[in-house]
Write an enzyme that holds these catalytic residues in place. Structure first.
Site, PDB file in Angstrom:
ATOM      1  N   LYS A 106      21.806 -29.210 -15.510  1.00 52.07           N
ATOM      2  CA  LYS A 106      20.859 -30.328 -15.397  1.00 52.07           C
ATOM      3  C   LYS A 106      20.148 -30.478 -16.724  1.00 52.07           C
ATOM      4  CE  LYS A 106      19.499 -33.109 -12.058  1.00 52.07           C
ATOM      5  NZ  LYS A 106      20.277 -33.439 -10.848  1.00 52.07           N
ATOM      6  N   ASP A 146      20.450 -39.511 -13.391  1.00 49.57           N
ATOM      7  CA  ASP A 146      19.576 -39.018 -12.316  1.00 49.57           C
ATOM      8  C   ASP A 146      18.324 -39.881 -12.381  1.00 49.57           C
ATOM      9  OD1 ASP A 146      17.664 -37.016 -10.873  1.00 49.57           O
ATOM     10  OD2 ASP A 146      19.618 -36.100 -10.638  1.00 49.57           O
ATOM     11  N   GLY A 218      11.641 -43.750  -0.743  1.00 49.43           N
ATOM     12  CA  GLY A 218      12.186 -44.110  -2.047  1.00 49.43           C
ATOM     13  C   GLY A 218      12.911 -45.439  -1.975  1.00 49.43           C
TER      14      GLY A 218
HETATM   15  N1  GLU Z   1      22.256 -36.535 -10.535  1.00 46.89           N
HETATM   16  C1  GLU Z   1      23.148 -36.493  -9.413  1.00 46.89           C
HETATM   17  C2  GLU Z   1      22.872 -35.269  -8.541  1.00 46.89           C
HETATM   18  O1  GLU Z   1      21.797 -34.714  -8.541  1.00 46.89           O
HETATM   19  C3  GLU Z   1      24.600 -36.617  -9.834  1.00 46.89           C
HETATM   20  C4  GLU Z   1      25.079 -35.563 -10.758  1.00 46.89           C
HETATM   21  C5  GLU Z   1      26.411 -35.858 -11.382  1.00 46.89           C
HETATM   22  O2  GLU Z   1      27.005 -36.863 -11.065  1.00 46.89           O
HETATM   23  O3  GLU Z   1      26.830 -35.048 -12.197  1.00 46.89           O
HETATM   24  O4  GLU Z   1      23.694 -34.872  -7.769  1.00 46.89           O
END
Ligand code: GLU
Length: 428
Positions: A106, A146, A218
Site C-alpha cells: 500500500k 484507492d 460513503g
Molecule cells: N485499493 C484497492 C483495495 O484496497 C484496490 C487495490 C488494487 O487494485 O491493487 O483493494
C-alpha cells in the site's frame, strides 16, 4: 484514523487472535505481523504559483511470498505510516483469500487532493514514481488507485515509469483508464464484488434479495457501484448513502425511503464524492446527519468509506433488523465492535473478502497487459463473479467447519495460503 483507532494495531490484533487459534509457529508470526519493507520519503513539487511544496509519501510492502506486492495508493490528510502498514497487511490477506498470485502493499501521501490543481497532481504522482521506480514494477510491486487517487493519476504514473525504464510497461500499475491500458469492468469491480458476496451470504441465510433493503456509508467508487449492484443485480432497494461535505466539513446521509437512484446521484456528485445537497433535496431526497446511515432499519449495512466507522460508539446504534454487514471499506469495524456484532448474531462479510473485487480485476488488468490482449466487460465480470463466489464459499466453509466468526475464517484461509508459499520458498 476515526475514533482514535490505530489501524495497524487493529490489523495486528486481528492477526494475533487468529495466529493463536491456528497455533501458528511464533517465527512465522514474527514475519507476518510486520511488513517486510517500508519506504518513507519526501517529494518536493513545483506548484503552479512557482513555489515548492514538500509532500510526505509512503510505500509499504507487507509480504510478497505469493507474488509481487499489490495495493493502492491513498491520498488522505490523515494518512500515517500506520494506516499504510495496516492497509498493506490487509492487501496480503485480500490477495490470498481471493487466491490471486500477488502479495500485499500500500502507498500513501499525506494530502487533501482537492487542494491541488490537475497539473500539480500530475507533478506529484510523477514525483512519487521518480522516488519509487526501482522498487515497483510488474514483478515487484504493482500500485493502483484507492481513496483520493484516480485512473488518470495511474496513467501518469505508468507513463513516468515507462519513461524511466525505457519501455512501455503498462503492467506496472493497475486501475488505469480505458484506452490507457485499463481493463473493462475495473471501475465497477469493487462495488460489484461486494454485491456478489452479499448475494452468496443471502443464499446461505435464505434471504430473498428482492425483498431486502440496504444502507450504505460513503459515495465514492466502491459505494456507487455497490448501490447500483444492490439495485440492479440483486433487485433490492438501497435507501441511503452518505458523503463527506468538503465545504461544511461534516458528513451527511442522503436518503429516500422508496429507494435512491445511484445513477442520478452520480450526476450531482463532484470528483471528490460530494453530493450537491440542493439538487438532491429538489429531487425529493432527505439530507440527514452523517451518522444516520448506521441507524437505518434495513437488512444490510454496507460501510464503504474509511476505517474504524463501526466502533464502540456506533455499533449499538445498529437496528435489530440488520442481518448482514458487508464491509466495502478496508478496516471499517474495530475489534471491540466485532464482539458486539457477534453477540447480535450479525453475519459479517469481512473487508478483505468483501472488497477483493477491485484487486481481482486489477490482477485481470495485469494479465491482459502482459498478453496485450483485452477481454470484453462481460468476460471480466463473469471471471470476477466466479472468483468472488469461490472465495466466499471457501471462507464460509472454514467458518462452519471451525465454528469461527467469518473474519477469523477469512484470516485462516489467507494465512494458510501465505504460510504455505513461505514454506515452499524456504522462508520458514
Ligand atoms: N485499493 C484497492 C483495495 O484496497 C484496490 C487495490 C488494487 O487494485 O491493487 O483493494
Amino acid at each position: 484514523m476515526a475514533n482514535q483507532i490505530n489501524a495497524f494495531e487493529m490489523a495486528q490484533r486481528q492477526f494475533d487472535h487468529v495466529a493463536e487459534l491456528l497455533n501458528l509457529d511464533p517465527q512465522v508470526s514474527e514475519i507476518l505481523r510486520w511488513p517486510l519493507r517500508e519506504f518513507s520519503f519526501r517529494i518536493p513539487v513545483r506548484m503552479d504559483d512557482g513555489s515548492v511544496r514538500v509532500f510526505q509519501g509512503f510505500r509499504v510492502q507487507h509480504n510478497d511470498a505469493r507474488g509481487p506486492n499489490k495495493g493502492g495508493i491513498r491520498f488522505h490528510p490523515a494518512e500515517t505510516i500506520d494506516t499504510v502498514r495496516a492497509l498493506a497487511t490487509w492487501m496480503t490477506w485480500k490477495c490470498a483469500v481471493a487466491d490471486i498470485p500477488l502479495g500485499g502493499g500500500k502507498g500513501g501521501i499525506i494530502l487533501d487532493p482537492a487542494t491541488l490543481s490537475n497539473s500539480e497532481k500530475e507533478r506529484l504522482v510523477r514525483g512519487w514514481v521518480q522516488v519509487m521506480w526501482r522498487n515497483i514494477g510488474p514483478r515487484q510491486d504493482v500500485p493502483a488507485p484507492d481513496v483520493g487517487t484516480t485512473p488518470q493519476m495511474m496513467a501518469w504514473m505508468m507513463d513516468e515509469y515507462s519513461k524511466l525504464v525505457g519501455a512501455y510497461t503498462p503492467g506496472t500499475i493497475t486501475g488505469k483508464p480505458l484506452g490507457g491500458g485499463g481493463s473493462l469492468g475495473r471501475t465497477e469491480a469493487t462495488g460489484y464484488g461486494v454485491i456478489y458476496t452479499v448475494r452468496e451470504a443471502m443464499k446461505y441465510l435464505k434471504m430473498d434479495p428482492a425483498k431486502c433493503t440496504a444502507a450504505i456509508q460513503g459515495f465514492g467508487n466502491v459505494s456507487q457501484y455497490a448501490a447500483i449492484g444492490f439495485n440492479e443485480i440483486l433487485k433490492g432497494k438501497v435507501i441511503c448513502v452518505s458523503f463527506y461535505d468538503r465545504e461544511d466539513k461534516v458528513s451527511y446521509t442522503v436518503s429516500k425511503a422508496d429507494g435512491i437512484d445511484p445513477h442520478f446521484l452520480m450526476t450531482i456528485t463532484d470528483q471528490y464524492g460530494s453530493i450537491d445537497k440542493a439538487k438532491a433535496k429538489a429531487a425529493g431526497y432527505a439530507i440527514e446527519d452523517g451518522g444516520e446511515w448506521i441507524k437505518k432499519d434495513v437488512d444490510v449495512l454496507i460501510p464503504a468509506a474509511l476505517e474504524g466507522q463501526i466502533n464502540n460508539e456506533t455499533v449499538n446504534l445498529i437496528a435489530p433488523r440488520v442481518k448482514i454487514v458487508a464491509e466495502g471499506a478496508n478496516g471499517p469495524t474495530t475489534p471491540d465492535a466485532d464482539e458486539v456484532l457477534k453477540a447480535k448474531n450479525i453475519f459479517v462479510i469481512p473487508d478483505f473478502l468483501c472488497n477483493a473485487g477491485g484487486v481481482t480485476v486489477s490482477y485481470f488488468e495485469g494479465v491482459q497487459n502482459d498478453m496485450n490482449y483485452y477481454w470484453t466487460k462481460e468476460e471480466v465480470l463473469e471471471k470476477l463473479d466466479t472468483k468472488m463466489t469461490i472465495a466466499f464459499q471457501g471462507v464460509l466453509d472454514m467458518s462452519l467447519n471451525r465454528k469461527v466468526f467469518m473474519r477469523d475464517a477469512a484470516y485462516m484461509v489467507a494465512i494458510d495460503r501465505v504460510v504455505k508459499a513461505m514454506q515452499l520458498r524456504g522462508w520458514v
